[in-house]
Structures are given as C-alpha cells and as structure tokens.
Design a protein around this motif. Structure first.
Motif, short mmCIF file in Angstrom:
data_model
loop_
_atom_site.label_atom_id
_atom_site.label_comp_id
_atom_site.label_asym_id
_atom_site.label_seq_id
_atom_site.Cartn_x
_atom_site.Cartn_y
_atom_site.Cartn_z
N PHE A 154 0.83 -1.21 0.00
CA PHE A 154 0.00 0.00 0.00
C PHE A 154 0.86 1.26 0.00
N THR A 155 1.87 1.28 0.87
CA THR A 155 2.72 2.48 0.94
C THR A 155 3.50 2.67 -0.35
N ARG A 156 3.90 1.55 -0.97
CA ARG A 156 4.61 1.66 -2.25
C ARG A 156 3.70 2.22 -3.33
N GLY A 157 2.48 1.72 -3.41
CA GLY A 157 1.54 2.24 -4.38
C GLY A 157 1.13 3.67 -4.08
N PHE A 158 1.04 4.00 -2.79
CA PHE A 158 0.66 5.34 -2.35
C PHE A 158 1.70 6.37 -2.79
N GLY A 159 2.97 5.95 -2.82
CA GLY A 159 4.04 6.89 -3.16
C GLY A 159 4.53 6.78 -4.58
N GLU A 160 3.87 5.99 -5.41
CA GLU A 160 4.33 5.83 -6.79
C GLU A 160 4.27 7.16 -7.56
N PHE A 161 5.35 7.43 -8.29
CA PHE A 161 5.44 8.72 -8.99
C PHE A 161 5.77 8.57 -10.47
N GLY A 173 -7.41 17.31 -10.46
CA GLY A 173 -8.82 16.95 -10.37
C GLY A 173 -9.18 15.68 -11.10
N LYS A 174 -8.20 15.03 -11.74
CA LYS A 174 -8.50 13.82 -12.49
C LYS A 174 -7.50 12.70 -12.20
N THR A 175 -6.23 12.94 -12.44
CA THR A 175 -5.22 11.90 -12.23
C THR A 175 -4.10 12.34 -11.30
N GLN A 176 -4.23 13.50 -10.71
CA GLN A 176 -3.16 14.03 -9.86
C GLN A 176 -3.18 13.37 -8.47
N THR A 177 -2.11 12.66 -8.14
CA THR A 177 -1.95 12.04 -6.83
C THR A 177 -1.02 12.90 -5.99
#
Length: 219
Positions: A154-161, A173-177
């Motif tokens: 989860f943390t790896r996916g959460f920080g994927e850039f 507003g669409k794909t910005q994490t």
C-alpha cells in the motif's frame, strides 16, 4: 496552484484498489509457486520482481506500450469502454498495482513457506483439497506476513510517482496524486503547498510502518 484534497483522496483510492487487486493475484501466484516441480519458476519470479529494480520511467514506458492505442490490449479496452485507459485514474491504479505487487507477493510467499508442512499434510489426509488448505489453513497461519505485505504494498503504491506521471499524467482533479501534486507544486514554486502534501504522506506512511513494527514478535 491551490491546495486540494483531491490528490489525497485519489492517492488513497488508487493505493487501496491496487493493493486489493495485487493481494488477490499474489495469493494465487504464491500458492502456485510454492508447489513442487514448477517449470520456469526462476524466470517467472524474476519477472515478478522486475518492477523493484527497473527505473519508474521504464515501467511507465512498458505500460504505455501494453495499454496504448497501438496494442491489441489497448484497442480491446477502447472497443469495450469507448476510451483509452491512458491518462485516467485507472492508469494510476495499474501503475500502483505493478510496483506494489512484488512486495506483496514476496511477503505472502514467505508466510506460506513458513506454515508447518505437517499441518498441511494432515489436512490433506483428512480429505481437504488444495483450495480448502489455502483458505482454512495457510492464509490464517500466514496472517502476519500477509498484513506486512499489504502495508508495504500500500505504501509503495501510495508513493508511486514516475510510472504514474508517464502513464496516468498529472491532471489536476482527475489523475493528480500526492507525489505528482508535490512535483507540480515544486515546479510552480508553491513550496508551502508541497509541504502540506509531504506532511500528509509522511504522517500516513509513518503510521503504517509503525503498525508493522508493533507486529514483530519481540514487541
């Protein structure tokens, strides 16, 4: 650039869904791989672990090739859905899934291998089939490793850039994490906004890693 909760919400959504899908795939894959006499096991696992060592841009490139309009997969998706998967939140989920899977798979496989084989053998003698053994014995006895894998994935996916930026883009507003929002904030000189996203990311990651540490036997 203005502060928005959307990158935070999207990051949680992307990481959560990617982790769930990666978990399901990893359980089946790990259970299949721990069986004896699997031909090509080393090659398959090498492919599984490639996302851990490949540059994110390379992963993003391959995702574009695989799901782009020039591939049969991309064309099939466009035929069914009426649009391309590129530069959508689905693309962000796929990118997070790819980078999170190796961590989840390795933890689950380690947990499966730690289960006492005599217990599994006894269950099979009593008539349990492979899927019953997996669901009723192996998964419960591997719970610690499974939770560790889920948190790390989860943390790896959460920080994927990198792969996300190439494959899903950085559309506010669409794909910005969170990672891409930090990148844009720095690029536009909005350092204070970047700090907000950084603190959210650090705080959440800290809590998750603390959970893993507290699960260690010596705690």
């Amino acid at each position: 650039m203005q502060w928005s909760w959307h990158p935070v919400q999207l990051s949680f959504y992307v990481a959560s869904l990617a982790t769930i899908i990666a978990f399901l795939i990893a359980v089946v894959s790990a259970f299949w791989m721990i069986q004896k006499d699997r031909k090509g096991k080393a090659i398959i696992e090498t492919i599984f672990f490639l996302p851990l060592v490949l540059p994110p841009t390379v992963i993003g490139f391959f995702l574009i090739v695989i799901f782009g309009k020039n591939s049969w997969i991309g064309q099939a998706i466009e035929t069914v859905t009426g649009g391309s998967v590129l530069f959508t939140s689905t693309a962000a989920i796929i990118a997070a899934l790819v980078v999170a899977f190796p961590l989840i798979y390795q933890s689950i496989k380690t947990g499966f291998l730690s289960v006492d084989q005599t217990i599994i053998g006894a269950a099979k003698v009593d008539g349990a089939n492979d899927w019953s053994v997996l669901i009723r014995i192996i998964l419960p006895l591997s719970s610690r490793s499974i939770v560790t894998g889920l948190v790390l994935g989860f943390t790896r996916g959460f920080g994927e850039f990198g792969a996300t930026l190439m494959f899903a883009g950085n559309i506010p507003g669409k794909t910005q994490t969170i990672p891409t929002a930090i990148y844009l904030a720095i690029e536009t000189g909005a350092t204070s906004i970047a700090w907000y996203y950084v603190l959210v990311s650090i705080s959440f990651s800290f809590v998750l890693l603390l959970i893993i540490n507290r699960m260690k036997p010596d705690q």
